[in-house]
Each structure stands twice: as C-alpha cells, then as structure tokens.
Design an enzyme around this catalytic site. Structure first.
Site, mmCIF file in Angstrom:
data_model
loop_
_atom_site.group_PDB
_atom_site.id
_atom_site.type_symbol
_atom_site.label_atom_id
_atom_site.label_comp_id
_atom_site.label_asym_id
_atom_site.label_seq_id
_atom_site.Cartn_x
_atom_site.Cartn_y
_atom_site.Cartn_z
ATOM 1 C CD GLU A 131 -2.460 -1.353 2.689
ATOM 2 O OE1 GLU A 131 -3.584 -1.859 2.745
ATOM 3 O OE2 GLU A 131 -1.801 -1.054 3.708
ATOM 4 C CE LYS B 222 2.360 3.184 7.058
ATOM 5 N NZ LYS B 222 1.999 2.866 8.459
ATOM 6 C CB THR C 174 2.610 -9.475 9.533
ATOM 7 O OG1 THR C 174 2.712 -10.813 10.029
ATOM 8 C CG2 THR C 174 1.245 -9.270 8.900
ATOM 9 N NE ARG D 276 0.053 4.897 11.280
ATOM 10 C CZ ARG D 276 -0.607 3.845 10.833
ATOM 11 N NH1 ARG D 276 -0.985 2.866 11.645
ATOM 12 N NH2 ARG D 276 -0.904 3.748 9.560
ATOM 13 C CG ASP E 111 -1.001 -15.307 19.250
ATOM 14 O OD1 ASP E 111 -0.702 -14.173 18.831
ATOM 15 O OD2 ASP E 111 -1.012 -16.328 18.515
ATOM 16 C CB THR F 101 -5.659 -11.843 14.965
ATOM 17 O OG1 THR F 101 -6.836 -11.444 14.258
ATOM 18 C CG2 THR F 101 -5.987 -12.023 16.439
ATOM 19 C CG ASP G 113 -4.974 -4.082 8.345
ATOM 20 O OD1 ASP G 113 -5.175 -5.206 7.862
ATOM 21 O OD2 ASP G 113 -3.849 -3.693 8.691
ATOM 22 C CE LYS H 25 -5.051 -8.779 7.897
ATOM 23 N NZ LYS H 25 -4.270 -7.534 7.792
ATOM 24 C CB VAL I 120 -8.195 0.468 8.373
ATOM 25 C CG1 VAL I 120 -9.426 -0.411 8.488
ATOM 26 C CG2 VAL I 120 -8.587 1.894 8.027
#
Ligand code: NAD
Length: 348
Positions: A65, A78, A93, A121, A170, A210, A236, A240, A302
């Site tokens: 992205e 970004k 990830t 952030r 988890d 997750t 996000d 998903k 997100v």
C-alpha cells in the site's frame, strides 16, 4: 527544521538502527505519549488534510500500500505491506518506510524506516481514541493477537490511558510467551490466558490484533458485555475482519476516514447505511463520544495516512541537534538547475 537551499541535496535518513537509538534516548513510553499528542493535534485540524483511501495492490499472499497526505505545507507518504503469511517464512507481517517532503519546492525533507514507527503510531492512535472513548478508569485490557504490534499497544494503553493489567491470548502460545517476556519490568501486570474468552474476563478495553487474510471471528457477540471499548486493529484489508457482525450492530462505531474504512475495516461486513462516526468529530465536539457506562464503543481501526504524517513530522521535529540520522543525497540538485547533464559530466 527547513534546510537552507544549498543543503537541499542532502536529507536526513533515519535508519532502523537510528530509529531505535532515537526511541531509547527519549524513552519508549515518552515517545508513545508525545506521539499520541502529535497525532491528536493533527486530528483536530482534520479539514486541512488532503485525504484519499490508500492505494492498495493486492496479491494472493498480501497487500502493498501507498498512503499519501498533505496539510498544504508538508507532504508525506508511507510504503507498507501486509502479508499474514510472512511470519511462517521468517519475515515481518508489516514492514514500512516513509518520506516527508516540502510542498513549496516538492523537495524531500526526510526519509525514515517506518516498521517500528508504524507500531508506535498505531499504538499511539489506539491510545488516543481509547483515552476519549474507553470507560472511565479503564484499568484492564485484553490483548488478543500477541504478534509484532502487541507490546506497543499494551505500553501505549499504560502510558496514555493508565491501564494496569494486560490479559494476553494468541492461538500460538509462543507469541504469548514472547509478549510476557518482553513486558516483564514494564510495570504492567501481565496475565497469560488460555482462550479469547478467558482474556476478556474483567477487561474494560479489548484490543484485537490478529493477522489472517480471512473473515475471522475473534470475538462473537455473546463474548462482549456492556460498557466495553473495543480497539479492533487487525482487520485492515478487504476480506480481513475480526469481529462478528452482531457486535457491530450493538456498538457505536468510530473510524478514521470513512471512505477507506468502508473498504477495509470491520464495517465492510455491514450495509452502506450502517452509521459510523469519524473520530476527529469527537475531538472537535461535533459528535458525541461515550455517552454512558453501558455503551459499547468500537474503534474500527485500519490505519490512516495522517497518522503517518504526524509520526514523520514528530521524528523530524526532534532530529535537530541529534545524530540519529545519516545525510543521504537522494536528490540530484545541480548548482545551475538546468545543467543536470553538466553535473553528470563533471562527476566523470
Ligand atoms: P503478526 O503476524 O506479528 O501477529 C499476529 C498474531 O495474531 C500472531 O501471533 C498470530 O498467531 C495471531 N493470531 C492469528 N489468528 C489468531 C486468532 N484467531 N486468535 C488469536 N491470535 C491469532 O502481525 P502484527 O504486525 O502484530 O499485526 C497484526 C495485525 O494488525 C495485522 O493484520 C496488521 O495488518 C494489522 N495492523 C493494523 C494497523 C492499523 O493501523 N490498524 C497497523 C499495523 C498492523
């Protein structure tokens, strides 16, 4: 710290190593607190920002992205990926870097690693929202998903909201063990739990973080009691999600930038008429936040470009007088602007 024109060819680059030195110099919790304030200050001037849903290039394994925004004086973007299958290959990830630039000349001001900065952030944004929406005196949080983001989330809730206990769960016990280990000595009471149901027992704030490219149901409706604040950050991306849609039907949902969240957030499961509130409106007093102690508030996070902008500007503002950067000549800048070729010839 706008550089003089003659120095414009060199800009600061904050590498991973220097970002870590920066954070240790100022202190993890102090950076989280200051970043929360910086992000909130920019949310309060929401109207000045250029806003578009991020550009997403989807593939079978994940997404890449680009997240741009500008306040008219500075511009940032970004580059970030989201690849749930990376962990099994020994990769992150989420990994990122970003750039801050001047709008008047279009020249870059700073290039920075943003894998760590994104974790900061994201945690700061969660804490910013929770300090306005969570029930009063929220002392216990559940953290479901104990991957790369988990410790940052827990420490931001401690530093900004005053959380004292974090209850971890988890599906991979090794991830929880890692988080317990890393939070030792943090001042948080850390409880390792055997199920999501166990983790949310007595929690005022539930964070779901997750990673799975699927419509997941980390929380079902019967698990969520009244008065809870849910901080759902793992869903996000299209396809998903983490929450059963019945939770959304009972909750008041707050989002960053609605057009992007409709595509990527928990609310992608809902009809377009489902009501949400953009969080900046709570800050400016245009919309209500938490009304009463029984209400379920949901932050359907997100991640939005202004948060990265705030983070890059925050880092940039603190660089002067430090050595937490290298100068890089990322920009060809001949003395005579039209003599680009001459610059090349003279270098031979
Ligand atoms: P990660 O891969 O390091 O960790 C994810 C963890 O979730 C793993 O430990 C995995 O075992 C666990 N998990 C998977 N399914 C589970 C389940 N059903 N129940 C409990 N645990 C489960 O990922 P990360 O870097 O911590 O990021 C987590 C998620 O947050 C990703 O989806 C990422 O895209 C998202 N994210 C969102 C934002 C935002 O701004 N909203 C920012 C950064 C990351």
């Amino acid at each position: 710290m706008p550089p003089a024109p003659s120095q414009l060819a060199y800009i600061p680059f904050v590498s991973v190593e220097n970002m870590m030195r920066f954070i240790h110099h100022f202190g993890v919790e102090q950076v989280l607190i200051e970043l929360t304030d910086a992000i909130e200050a920019d949310y309060r001037r929401w109207d000045v920002f250029e806003k578009i849903p991020r550009l997403a290039s989807h593939s079978r394994d994940g997404v890449i992205e680009l997240m741009p925004t500008s306040d008219g004086e500075a511009f940032s973007f970004k580059y970030v990926n989201g690849h749930p299958s990376n962990m099994a290959k020994g990769f992150q990830t989420v990994a990122a870097f970003g750039l801050l630039a001047r709008v008047d000349t279009g020249y870059p001001l700073m290039l920075a690693e943003m894998t760590l900065l994104t974790a900061f952030r994201t945690a700061a944004t969660s804490a910013m929202v929770a300090r306005h929406l969570a029930p009063r005196e929220a002392g216990v949080m559940a953290m479901i998903g104990n991957g790369a983001q988990a410790e940052f989330q827990a420490l931001a809730m401690k530093a900004v909201v005053g959380v004292k206990e974090v209850r971890l769960y988890d599906i991979d016990a090794k991830a929880t063990e890692k988080t317990v280990r890393n939070l030792q000595g943090s001042g948080l009471r850390v409880v390792s739990c055997s199920s999501a149901q166990d983790a949310i027992e007595g929690a005022h704030i539930i964070t779901t973080c997750t990673a799975d490219k699927a419509y997941g149901t980390i929380l079902t409706d019967n698990m969520v009691g009244s008065g809870i604040h849910i901080n759902a950050i793992g869903g996000d991306c299209p396809g998903k999600t983490e929450l059963h849609r019945d939770i959304l039907s009972r909750a008041d949902t707050f989002v960053e930038f609605e057009p992007q969240t409709r595509i990527e957030g928990e609310i992608q499961q809902m009809d377009p008429s489902y009501q949400v509130t953009e969080f900046w409106r709570v800050l400016t007093g245009e919309a209500e936040g938490r009304r009463d102690a029984r209400q379920i508030t949901l932050f359907d996070s997100v991640g939005f470009a202004t948060e990265d902008f705030s983070a890059l500007r925050y880092i940039h503002s603190k660089l002067q007088g430090t050595d937490f950067f290298q100068q890089i000549d990322i920009l060809a800048d001949p003395d005579e602007p039209r003599d680009l070729f001459g610059m090349l010839q003279r270098a031979a």
